[in-house]
Design an enzyme around this catalytic site. Structure first.
Site, PDB file in Angstrom:
ATOM      1  N   ASP A  30       8.338  21.870  67.581  1.00 24.71           N
ATOM      2  CA  ASP A  30       9.450  22.347  68.406  1.00 24.71           C
ATOM      3  C   ASP A  30       8.897  23.336  69.424  1.00 24.71           C
ATOM      4  O   ASP A  30       7.966  24.092  69.128  1.00 24.71           O
ATOM      5  CB  ASP A  30      10.520  23.024  67.543  1.00 24.71           C
ATOM      6  CG  ASP A  30      11.745  23.402  68.367  1.00 24.71           C
ATOM      7  OD1 ASP A  30      12.591  22.534  68.598  1.00 24.71           O
ATOM      8  OD2 ASP A  30      11.827  24.572  68.801  1.00 24.71           O
ATOM      9  N   HIS A 172      16.872  28.646  67.526  1.00 21.04           N
ATOM     10  CA  HIS A 172      16.221  28.577  68.838  1.00 21.04           C
ATOM     11  C   HIS A 172      14.897  29.336  68.872  1.00 21.04           C
ATOM     12  O   HIS A 172      14.473  29.804  69.929  1.00 21.04           O
ATOM     13  CB  HIS A 172      17.153  29.069  69.948  1.00 21.04           C
ATOM     14  CG  HIS A 172      18.340  28.188  70.159  1.00 21.04           C
ATOM     15  ND1 HIS A 172      18.252  26.928  70.686  1.00 21.04           N
ATOM     16  CD2 HIS A 172      19.660  28.396  69.885  1.00 21.04           C
ATOM     17  CE1 HIS A 172      19.454  26.387  70.739  1.00 21.04           C
ATOM     18  NE2 HIS A 172      20.326  27.256  70.257  1.00 21.04           N
TER      19      HIS A 172
END
Length: 563
Positions: A30, A172
């Protein structure tokens, strides 16, 4: 950390072909970035990855990355990564080779892999590093085949993490999101194990089983042509159930009766359907436009989008002695300025709040003349309104603010962007991220709406635009657009006189009258589809009546920041 499900070993059959999932090394990655476009200058700010095999963690990789550019306030709000945090971090020139060494020999996995892998490949190309021959799995694509709408309203990582009870909550930040993606991947593999999916190849090609009753309806596609167009599924009462579009009508409709169709609601629709009608179209764009018009006309129960193009909201800057902003359902021929349309009232309200943060015009609905006389409201006492109601401000001062507001709506959004960005930065510095996030969402609503209005208005004002594009098969497709509405479409026949064909197409095109104000003569969605085609590389303008322009300093240049 989720352990390897027992079904991987127990349910593997002797005739299994391919690489067993329990033996595959996955590297789940990610990224956090400064924006959505590496080609547009956006940079990586964090890389997180987890290497797993057979349900066990083999290693983790995490590093912040110095982007050598300022992190936008709204990104700092979203990720919690600030300029100070990355100041001493390695540059991408060091971080990327380290990650590639960590991931070597693995199958790359990402949630929306196109985004993450796109960034990684971009910077590998920029550094002259040959891109390894990674196989890539996208957990979003797998989730669309595995997780139904009944379980989750969408396939975002946060939603899937809840469905599969991930041990890490996505926040996030790159490593946390990678860990959550690992749990989601394992949860989907465990579920698919019960359906006979045990190898990497089976996982890559998996699609849901189709009921025998669906397969028996394959004959409904037999009379459809191998051509672009629109198809309509109907029930025994000839009611339209679903409208779709395809470049190959027969092949697309046949797919509804095979294992390639995975949507549960569509499977239900196919079981009800008794006939399929195909409408052949000259071009793919014509098919898209016809689809929108047919959905708006029939409002099919199984179409989720575009059924109610009339249900929109506009933001209006009124024309009166003391102008104000208001939300309205339709555009009038009243010389007012309009922003929109917004697809939801909440988006319009968010945009309205952003503008009121910057421009202190009145927010009351009262109507009063050039010489109002009444007490000021609480907004005036807070300094958020010029307070024309009690004579605090004069007409010239108020008019000057209205001119700035009109300019922000129609031409240059910089005043709004700069002021809201400054507020977000101050709030982020004080770690008031939730409040900063509210301002970010408001600014995003304004920028998107302003960009959309400016693009639509530029096309709407043109009585006619004629354009052509050479397709991959060598044919030239031609479209005639009048006041933002597709009036004609065609393909120039091989060996024909191109100019004569275009003249004939224009002569037979639909007569279109201009709509009121900034509205296109079609729905906003139709005009946006046309704009996307007109803006494609290789499109040639044959003729144009009017001026098709957008402001150089318009809101379009800010849209990429918000994805």
């Amino acid at each position: 950390m989720t352990t390897a499900p027992a079904t991987w070993e127990e349910q593997r059959s002797f005739d299994e072909i391919g690489r067993p999932l329990r033996d595959v090394t996955f590297c789940v990655v990610d990224l956090e970035t400064t924006g959505g476009s590496p080609g547009g200058g956006d940079m990586i700010t964090e890389i997180g990855a987890v290497k797993v095999r057979g349900g066990e963690v083999l290693g983790e990789f995490q590093t912040l990355v110095n982007p050598h550019t300022s992190i936008p306030p709204f990104i700092a709000v979203l990720t919690g990564i600030t300029n100070g945090m990355v100041a001493e971090a390695p540059a991408i020139e060091s971080a990327l080779p380290a990650f590639l060494e960590f991931a070597a020999g693995s199958v790359l996995v990402a949630h929306n892999a196109r985004f993450d892998v796109g960034f990684l490949r971009h910077f590998a190309d920029r550094q002259g590093i040959p891109w390894p021959d990674f196989e890539v799995l996208d957990t979003v694509k797998i989730a669309r085949r595995v997780v139904t709408r009944d379980e989750s309203p969408n396939h975002k990582l946060e939603s899937l993490a809840r469905v599969f009870r991930a041990g890490t909550t996505p926040n996030h930040r790159a490593l946390a999101d990678a860990r959550a993606t690992v749990d989601v991947l394992h949860g989907m593999i465990e579920r698919l194990g019960g359906l006979g999916v045990h190898t990497l190849e089976e996982l890559q090609t998996y699609s849901a089983k189709v009921h025998a009753a669906q397969r028996r309806k394959r004959h409904l596609a037999d009379r459809l042509p191998h051509a672009p167009g629109v198809y309509l599924f109907c029930d025994e009462g000839s009611r339209v159930l679903y409208v779709g579009t395809s470049r190959d009508l027969r092949r697309r409709v046949r797919s509804y009766f095979t294992a390639s169709e995975t949507r549960s609601r569509i499977g239900e629709m196919v079981r009800i359907a008794t006939s399929v009608t195909g409408i052949e179209c000259s071009t793919a764009l014509e098919a898209e436009v016809r689809e929108l018009r047919l959905i708006a006309e029939h409002k099919p129960a199984y179409n989720r989008r575009s059924k109610y193009p009339e249900k929109v909201t506009f933001l209006k800057l009124t024309r009166e002695p003391w102008p104000r902003l208001s939300l309205v359902k339709r555009v009038l021929d009243d010389d007012a300025d309009y922003l929109g349309p917004f697809s939801s009232r909440s988006a319009a309200e968010s945009c309205l709040a952003a503008l009121h943060e910057v421009f202190p015009i009145r927010q009351c609905n009262d109507r009063f003349g050039k010489q109002p006389s009444r007490s000021a409201c609480v907004l005036a006492e807070m300094g958020r309104c010029l307070s024309p109601c009690d004579g605090t401000t004069d007409a010239d001062t108020y008019a000057a603010v209205v001119r700035q507001l009109r300019d922000a709506l129609l031409r240059d959004p910089d005043d709004v962007v700069e002021l809201v960005n400054a507020k977000m930065a101050a709030l982020a510095e004080s770690e008031r991220f939730e409040e900063a996030g509210v301002h970010r969402d408001r600014l995003a609503s304004f920028v998107r709406a302003a960009a959309r209005s400016q693009r639509l208005t530029s096309l709407t004002r043109c009585p006619e635009v004629v354009a052509a594009l050479r397709e991959d098969d060598g044919r030239w497709t031609v479209h005639v657009v009048r006041y933002g509405r597709l009036a004609a479409a065609g393909v120039i026949p091989a060996g024909a006189d191109a100019l004569a064909y275009v003249d004939q197409l224009r002569a037979g095109a639909e007569t279109v009258l201009p709509a009121i104000g900034p509205l296109p003569a079609a729905t906003a969605e139709e005009s946006e589809r046309i704009l996307r085609w007109l803006e494609r590389p290789g499109v040639r303008l044959i003729d144009i009546d009017g001026e098709w322009t957008c402001p150089v300093a318009g809101a379009g240049r800010e849209v990429a920041r918000f994805g």
